[in-house]
Write a protein that holds these residues in place. Structure first.
Motif, mmCIF file in Angstrom:
data_model
loop_
_atom_site.group_PDB
_atom_site.id
_atom_site.type_symbol
_atom_site.label_atom_id
_atom_site.label_comp_id
_atom_site.label_asym_id
_atom_site.label_seq_id
_atom_site.Cartn_x
_atom_site.Cartn_y
_atom_site.Cartn_z
ATOM 1 N N GLU A 13 0.825 58.714 16.103
ATOM 2 C CA GLU A 13 0.440 57.285 15.881
ATOM 3 C C GLU A 13 -0.250 56.904 16.902
ATOM 4 N N ASN A 15 -3.289 58.427 17.708
ATOM 5 C CA ASN A 15 -4.505 58.863 17.197
ATOM 6 C C ASN A 15 -4.952 59.857 18.202
ATOM 7 N N GLU A 310 -11.000 59.945 8.974
ATOM 8 C CA GLU A 310 -9.768 59.573 8.778
ATOM 9 C C GLU A 310 -8.323 60.548 9.017
ATOM 10 N N ASN A 312 -6.689 61.228 11.606
ATOM 11 C CA ASN A 312 -5.264 60.747 12.089
ATOM 12 C C ASN A 312 -4.597 60.045 11.140
ATOM 13 N N GLU A 313 -5.203 59.393 10.143
ATOM 14 C CA GLU A 313 -4.612 58.372 9.400
ATOM 15 C C GLU A 313 -3.941 59.471 8.242
ATOM 16 N N ARG A 317 0.284 59.839 7.454
ATOM 17 C CA ARG A 317 0.688 59.569 6.197
ATOM 18 C C ARG A 317 1.563 60.899 5.919
#
Length: 334
Positions: A13, A15, A310, A312-313, A317
């Protein structure tokens, strides 16, 4: 080259992966350099980034990479420039310890792992020993092929170690990247597959892929399982899986990390020759066998595609269980 690197483990969360620009790595000895096309994203990457595994220093995660060889070390003999190959979790073994000598290189005392001990595939280029890369057919050298290199290989090894057989019931706990490949292997060999997962979306995919029953881990399936595999890193699932395991059944634990397991009751969970089997890493033979089986079945992967920045994203997820199938970073897309 561009890469996403973790320098200090922290919750995803926050990053913790940083986009960096690094010098181009140069191959030495028997190393080859890959210009990476795609790299699958794995729960093990999350464990590295968040520090669930002992942190061994700043590293570029990623161990399901497919790319084209664009440079060779001076001693390379097995590959040529332009070959398309895949790189998996097992980066290199010593070949000398008692485990390597006994054909169990997955247990090597001096092994190194891609995206953990050495830089991995969340980057434009990586280095790998020539004897630890897998030739990849051009037709699957893409996002659909990347998950085979870990999700596929570990799922295949776990399936074999579970003792699942034709006509028998196999339980799968968690239905992410590895399980959605394993169900296809199991069904091709005549197993009846039952899937235990919290997500309705994952249950729907499991049914599409041929599960005869789906539910949550706490639910009672219509019949007990002859064999089961736990893919989710949740220790409480061990007790739930043993609760509905048939006499003489085996439970395989496919993850490299798992939260603490609860106390077991000998009579309820283990008696009648029930067995618990952990799964550690993989051998190169596992990788070759899986790729051959995937081509023959053929295995179809369900993927969601992301850009390098992306990373980290996508790991967030993955942690939240919001990836249906497998996540893949496309280095050629940006």
């Amino acid at each position: 080259m561009r890469a996403m690197r973790v320098e200090r483990p922290a919750p995803i969360e926050s990053n913790p992966l940083r986009l960096v620009d690094l010098p181009m790595p140069e191959p030495a000895g028997k190393q080859v350099r890959l210009r990476i096309k795609v790299c699958g994203v794995c729960l093990t990457d999350l464990h590295v980034v968040e520090g669930d595994l002992p942190f061994r220093g700043a590293v570029i995660p990623g161990h399901q990479a497919i790319g084209t060889i664009d440079a060779l070390g001076p001693d390379v003999t097995l590959h040529t420039i332009g070959d398309t190959v895949g790189v998996a979790w097992l980066h290199e073994t010593c070949g000398k310890c008692r485990f390597c000598q006994d054909g169990a290189e997955n247990l090597c005392e001096n092994a190194h792992f891609t995206g953990y001990d050495v830089n991995g595939g969340f980057a434009e280029y990586l280095l790998a020993p020539e004897s630890f890369v897998y030739p990849f057919p051009e037709r699957i050298a893409n996002a659909n092929g990347a998950p085979l290199l870990c999700a596929g290989i570990i799922g295949y090894r776990a399936f074999r170690l579970s003792g699942a057989r034709k006509g028998k019931r196999l339980g799968l706990y968690g239905f992410g990247a590895s399980a959605h490949i394993t169900i296809q292997i199991a069904r091709s060999l005549g197993c009846k597959v039952y899937v235990f997962t919290r997500s309705q979306e994952h249950r729907d995919l499991a049914k599409q892929l041929g599960a005869v029953w789906t539910g949550r881990a706490e639910d009672d399936p219509p019949k007990k399982m002859d064999a089961s595999i736990i893919f989710a890193p949740a220790g409480y699932l061990v007790r739930e899986a043993l609760r509905v395991l048939e006499h003489g059944g085996k439970l395989a634990l496919a993850g490299i990390h798992m939260s603490p397991t609860p106390e077991l009751d000998y009579r309820e969970h283990l008696y009648y020759e029930r067995c618990v089997q952990s799964v550690a890493n993989n051998t190169r033979e596992d990788g070759r066998d899986l790729l051959q089986a995937a081509a023959e079945i053929p295995v179809t992967t369900h993927t969601e595609i992301f850009h390098l920045d992306e990373a980290n994203e996508v790991l967030l997820r993955l942690k939240q269980g919001k990836i249906n199938g497998a996540a893949v970073i496309d280095l050629e897309a940006g």
